[in-house]
Design a protein around this motif. Structure first.
Motif, PDB file in Angstrom:
ATOM      1  N   GLY A  35      13.934 -24.299  13.423  1.00  0.00           N
ATOM      2  CA  GLY A  35      13.302 -22.942  14.058  1.00  0.00           C
ATOM      3  C   GLY A  35      12.313 -23.482  15.161  1.00  0.00           C
ATOM      4  O   GLY A  35      12.891 -24.273  15.716  1.00  0.00           O
TER       5      GLY A  35
ATOM      6  N   ARG B 170      18.298 -16.375  19.519  1.00  0.00           N
ATOM      7  CA  ARG B 170      17.947 -17.987  19.225  1.00  0.00           C
ATOM      8  C   ARG B 170      17.913 -18.717  20.384  1.00  0.00           C
ATOM      9  O   ARG B 170      16.949 -19.499  20.543  1.00  0.00           O
ATOM     10  CB  ARG B 170      18.960 -18.613  18.301  1.00  0.00           C
ATOM     11  CG  ARG B 170      18.949 -19.816  18.020  1.00  0.00           C
ATOM     12  CD  ARG B 170      20.035 -20.393  16.917  1.00  0.00           C
ATOM     13  NE  ARG B 170      19.947 -21.956  16.715  1.00  0.00           N
ATOM     14  CZ  ARG B 170      19.237 -22.520  15.861  1.00  0.00           C
ATOM     15  NH1 ARG B 170      18.752 -21.697  15.004  1.00  0.00           N
ATOM     16  NH2 ARG B 170      19.455 -23.809  15.647  1.00  0.00           N
TER      17      ARG B 170
ATOM     18  N   GLY C 128      11.194 -20.291  10.541  1.00  0.00           N
ATOM     19  CA  GLY C 128      12.687 -20.746  10.670  1.00  0.00           C
ATOM     20  C   GLY C 128      13.368 -19.661  11.281  1.00  0.00           C
ATOM     21  O   GLY C 128      13.239 -18.715  11.354  1.00  0.00           O
TER      22      GLY C 128
ATOM     23  N   SER D  82      15.569 -22.246   6.040  1.00  0.00           N
ATOM     24  CA  SER D  82      16.113 -22.707   7.440  1.00  0.00           C
ATOM     25  C   SER D  82      15.857 -24.253   7.537  1.00  0.00           C
ATOM     26  O   SER D  82      14.851 -24.804   7.158  1.00  0.00           O
ATOM     27  CB  SER D  82      15.399 -21.978   8.566  1.00  0.00           C
ATOM     28  OG  SER D  82      15.498 -20.672   8.329  1.00  0.00           O
ATOM     29  N   THR D  83      16.899 -24.710   8.285  1.00  0.00           N
ATOM     30  CA  THR D  83      17.092 -26.197   8.603  1.00  0.00           C
ATOM     31  C   THR D  83      16.232 -26.286   9.985  1.00  0.00           C
ATOM     32  O   THR D  83      16.267 -27.625  10.510  1.00  0.00           O
ATOM     33  CB  THR D  83      18.519 -26.704   8.502  1.00  0.00           C
ATOM     34  OG1 THR D  83      19.144 -26.063   9.516  1.00  0.00           O
ATOM     35  CG2 THR D  83      19.124 -26.561   7.014  1.00  0.00           C
TER      36      THR D  83
ATOM     37  N   GLU E 129      17.450 -18.698  11.829  1.00  0.00           N
ATOM     38  CA  GLU E 129      18.844 -19.019  11.735  1.00  0.00           C
ATOM     39  C   GLU E 129      19.683 -19.075  12.715  1.00  0.00           C
ATOM     40  O   GLU E 129      19.638 -18.713  13.878  1.00  0.00           O
ATOM     41  CB  GLU E 129      19.511 -17.753  10.738  1.00  0.00           C
ATOM     42  CG  GLU E 129      18.483 -17.556   9.453  1.00  0.00           C
ATOM     43  CD  GLU E 129      18.341 -18.947   8.714  1.00  0.00           C
ATOM     44  OE1 GLU E 129      19.442 -19.692   8.524  1.00  0.00           O
ATOM     45  OE2 GLU E 129      17.424 -19.120   7.924  1.00  0.00           O
TER      46      GLU E 129
END
Length: 161
Positions: free
Chosen positions: A89, A41, A33, A86-87, A35
């Motif tokens: 990743g 990111r 995951g 986490s939604t 964030e």
């Protein structure tokens, strides 16, 4: 290809075995995951190499992997398989889970032998401030070399055997 350290900080200090098992579980399902507010990111890309690090109190590397995807939202089946909060990743490939783990205090003298790099020393002593940390190829390779030596010493063998 870039190199990163994925810093696992979830869980309570009293839950040490559970923390390691939770991080290892992410490696086993080949999902990690990321964030929405992680600084690196958008830079994560397939083929990047990562080290998995358990933050304090363990302060140890527990594995490595190659990124199999850029950051994305989990599909419904992936969301069911992923056991974190986490939604989204990254998907992981070429995963290695390390047992025994490699302690940071074994790696630090090789990365910063003089103890003079304030950035390295601050992160090693106070902990990393984010979940994804960009590292150099030299730092990545150093951890791998120390791992070979560490495993050999635990097994009572010479690292060149």
């Amino acid at each position: 290809m870039a190199h990163y350290l994925f810093n696992f900080v979830n869980g309570e200090a009293a839950q040490r075995p559970a923390r390691r098992e939770q991080a290892a579980g992410f490696l086993r399902v080949r999902m990690w995951g990321i964030e929405a507010d992680e600084p690196h990111r958008d830079a994560l890309a397939p083929g990047d190499l990562i080290l998995i690090y358990l933050a304090e109190p363990e302060r140890a590397f527990i594995g490595r992997a190659e990124l199999g995807s850029a950051v994305r939202e989990w599909t419904p089946p992936e969301a069911q398989m992923y056991r974190g909060d986490s939604t989204g990743g990254v998907m992981l490939a070429q995963v290695e889970e390390w047992d025994p783990p490699v302690p940071m205090n074994s790696v630090l003298p090789r990365i910063d032998p003089a103890g003079s790099n304030p950035y390295v020393q601050a992160n090693a002593n106070a902990g990393f401030r984010t979940g994804v940390i960009r590292i150099t190829a030299h730092e990545y390779e150093t951890v791998l070399a120390v791992r070979v030596e560490h495993v050999a010493s635990v097994l009572g063998e010479s690292p060149t055997r």
